[in-house]
Motif scaffolding. Structure first.
Motif, PDB file in Angstrom:
ATOM      1  N   ALA A  71      39.664  44.261  45.796  1.00 54.61           N
ATOM      2  CA  ALA A  71      41.100  44.098  45.562  1.00 54.61           C
ATOM      3  C   ALA A  71      41.557  44.761  44.266  1.00 54.61           C
ATOM      4  N   THR A  72      40.691  44.782  43.263  1.00 55.76           N
ATOM      5  CA  THR A  72      41.091  45.317  41.959  1.00 55.76           C
ATOM      6  C   THR A  72      39.984  46.196  41.372  1.00 55.76           C
ATOM      7  N   ILE A  73      40.368  46.979  40.404  1.00 54.38           N
ATOM      8  CA  ILE A  73      39.391  47.804  39.681  1.00 54.38           C
ATOM      9  C   ILE A  73      38.414  46.899  38.943  1.00 54.38           C
ATOM     10  N   ALA A  74      38.906  45.812  38.383  1.00 58.31           N
ATOM     11  CA  ALA A  74      38.041  44.882  37.649  1.00 58.31           C
ATOM     12  C   ALA A  74      36.958  44.309  38.565  1.00 58.31           C
ATOM     13  N   GLU A  75      37.321  43.972  39.784  1.00 58.86           N
ATOM     14  CA  GLU A  75      36.362  43.422  40.751  1.00 58.86           C
ATOM     15  C   GLU A  75      35.298  44.468  41.116  1.00 58.86           C
ATOM     16  N   LEU A  76      35.724  45.687  41.364  1.00 61.39           N
ATOM     17  CA  LEU A  76      34.794  46.766  41.696  1.00 61.39           C
ATOM     18  C   LEU A  76      33.895  47.102  40.505  1.00 61.39           C
ATOM     19  N   ALA A  77      34.474  47.135  39.318  1.00 59.82           N
ATOM     20  CA  ALA A  77      33.695  47.437  38.108  1.00 59.82           C
ATOM     21  C   ALA A  77      32.621  46.380  37.886  1.00 59.82           C
ATOM     22  N   GLU A  78      32.965  45.126  38.123  1.00 61.09           N
ATOM     23  CA  GLU A  78      31.979  44.054  37.968  1.00 61.09           C
ATOM     24  C   GLU A  78      30.836  44.228  38.967  1.00 61.09           C
ATOM     25  N   CYS A  79      31.173  44.576  40.186  1.00 64.94           N
ATOM     26  CA  CYS A  79      30.159  44.800  41.218  1.00 64.94           C
ATOM     27  C   CYS A  79      29.252  45.980  40.854  1.00 64.94           C
ATOM     28  N   GLU A  80      29.833  47.028  40.281  1.00 63.36           N
ATOM     29  CA  GLU A  80      29.076  48.229  39.890  1.00 63.36           C
ATOM     30  C   GLU A  80      28.346  48.045  38.561  1.00 63.36           C
ATOM     31  N   GLY A  81      28.698  46.989  37.819  1.00 61.68           N
ATOM     32  CA  GLY A  81      28.049  46.725  36.547  1.00 61.68           C
ATOM     33  C   GLY A  81      28.490  47.652  35.429  1.00 61.68           C
ATOM     34  N   ILE A  82      29.757  48.070  35.480  1.00 59.43           N
ATOM     35  CA  ILE A  82      30.291  48.937  34.426  1.00 59.43           C
ATOM     36  C   ILE A  82      31.606  48.363  33.916  1.00 59.43           C
ATOM     37  N   ALA A  83      32.077  48.889  32.815  1.00 59.84           N
ATOM     38  CA  ALA A  83      33.326  48.409  32.216  1.00 59.84           C
ATOM     39  C   ALA A  83      34.524  48.920  33.015  1.00 59.84           C
ATOM     40  N   PRO A  84      35.520  48.070  33.242  1.00 57.66           N
ATOM     41  CA  PRO A  84      36.717  48.503  33.969  1.00 57.66           C
ATOM     42  C   PRO A  84      37.422  49.688  33.306  1.00 57.66           C
ATOM     43  N   SER A  85      37.392  49.756  31.975  1.00 57.27           N
ATOM     44  CA  SER A  85      38.058  50.867  31.288  1.00 57.27           C
ATOM     45  C   SER A  85      37.364  52.189  31.606  1.00 57.27           C
ATOM     46  N   TYR A  86      36.032  52.174  31.687  1.00 55.68           N
ATOM     47  CA  TYR A  86      35.292  53.387  32.048  1.00 55.68           C
ATOM     48  C   TYR A  86      35.614  53.776  33.496  1.00 55.68           C
ATOM     49  N   MET A  87      35.638  52.795  34.374  1.00 62.86           N
ATOM     50  CA  MET A  87      35.935  53.078  35.780  1.00 62.86           C
ATOM     51  C   MET A  87      37.329  53.693  35.914  1.00 62.86           C
ATOM     52  N   THR A  88      38.273  53.202  35.162  1.00 65.81           N
ATOM     53  CA  THR A  88      39.638  53.726  35.215  1.00 65.81           C
ATOM     54  C   THR A  88      39.666  55.189  34.781  1.00 65.81           C
ATOM     55  N   ARG A  89      38.928  55.514  33.723  1.00 65.96           N
ATOM     56  CA  ARG A  89      38.888  56.907  33.261  1.00 65.96           C
ATOM     57  C   ARG A  89      38.232  57.823  34.289  1.00 65.96           C
ATOM     58  N   VAL A  90      37.171  57.340  34.945  1.00 61.62           N
ATOM     59  CA  VAL A  90      36.505  58.151  35.966  1.00 61.62           C
ATOM     60  C   VAL A  90      37.399  58.284  37.198  1.00 61.62           C
ATOM     61  N   LEU A  91      38.070  57.221  37.589  1.00 59.62           N
ATOM     62  CA  LEU A  91      38.975  57.266  38.745  1.00 59.62           C
ATOM     63  C   LEU A  91      40.089  58.290  38.554  1.00 59.62           C
ATOM     64  N   ARG A  92      40.440  58.567  37.309  1.00 59.84           N
ATOM     65  CA  ARG A  92      41.477  59.552  37.017  1.00 59.84           C
ATOM     66  C   ARG A  92      41.090  60.930  37.572  1.00 59.84           C
TER      67      ARG A  92
END
Length: 127
Positions: free
Chosen positions: A64-85
């Motif tokens: 549902a959210t980037i935070a949920e996916l980041a937790e599942c992947e074991g990475i920081a949501p801020s890093y995931m947001t930058r990569v998603l860009r």
């Protein structure tokens, strides 16, 4: 060479090049006019693959959210947001990265910083 000609013990070969830093790595830069070799930046390709995979997972509703996916992947949501860009890059730039033909300004470190959303502006800025 003939048998009568002595073979020199030392051969000196001069190759003009410069060493430049690119994305935290050192690379050789050939002189102007030399044919550049295509070299795929595996780190950048991997980041692109992750970005598009994560985008697909978010769009499919698996997360549902980037935070949920980041937790599942074991990475920081801020890093995931930058990569998603990276999914916002112009198709021409993505293709160039995958073919190893991106310009020297296109590095993962550079792509993790904000860039224009407009594809024409991206092409102009990153060329």
């Amino acid at each position: 060479m003939t048998r009568a000609t002595p073979i020199p013990e030392t051969v000196t070969l001069h190759v003009p090049f410069r060493v430049v830093k690119r994305g935290g790595r050192k690379e050789m830069q050939l002189p102007d006019g030399a044919a550049p070799t295509c070299r795929t930046d595996n780190t950048l390709v991997k980041a692109l693959a992750r970005a598009f995979r994560w985008k697909r997972l978010l769009e499919s509703g698996d997360f549902a959210t980037i935070a949920e996916l980041a937790e599942c992947e074991g990475i920081a949501p801020s890093y995931m947001t930058r990569v998603l860009r990276l999914t916002l890059l112009a198709p021409d730039i993505v293709e160039a990265i995958l073919d190893g033909k991106q310009g020297p300004a296109v590095t993962l470190a550079r792509m993790m910083k904000p860039f224009p959303a407009n594809w024409t502006e991206q092409l102009h800025q990153l060329s």
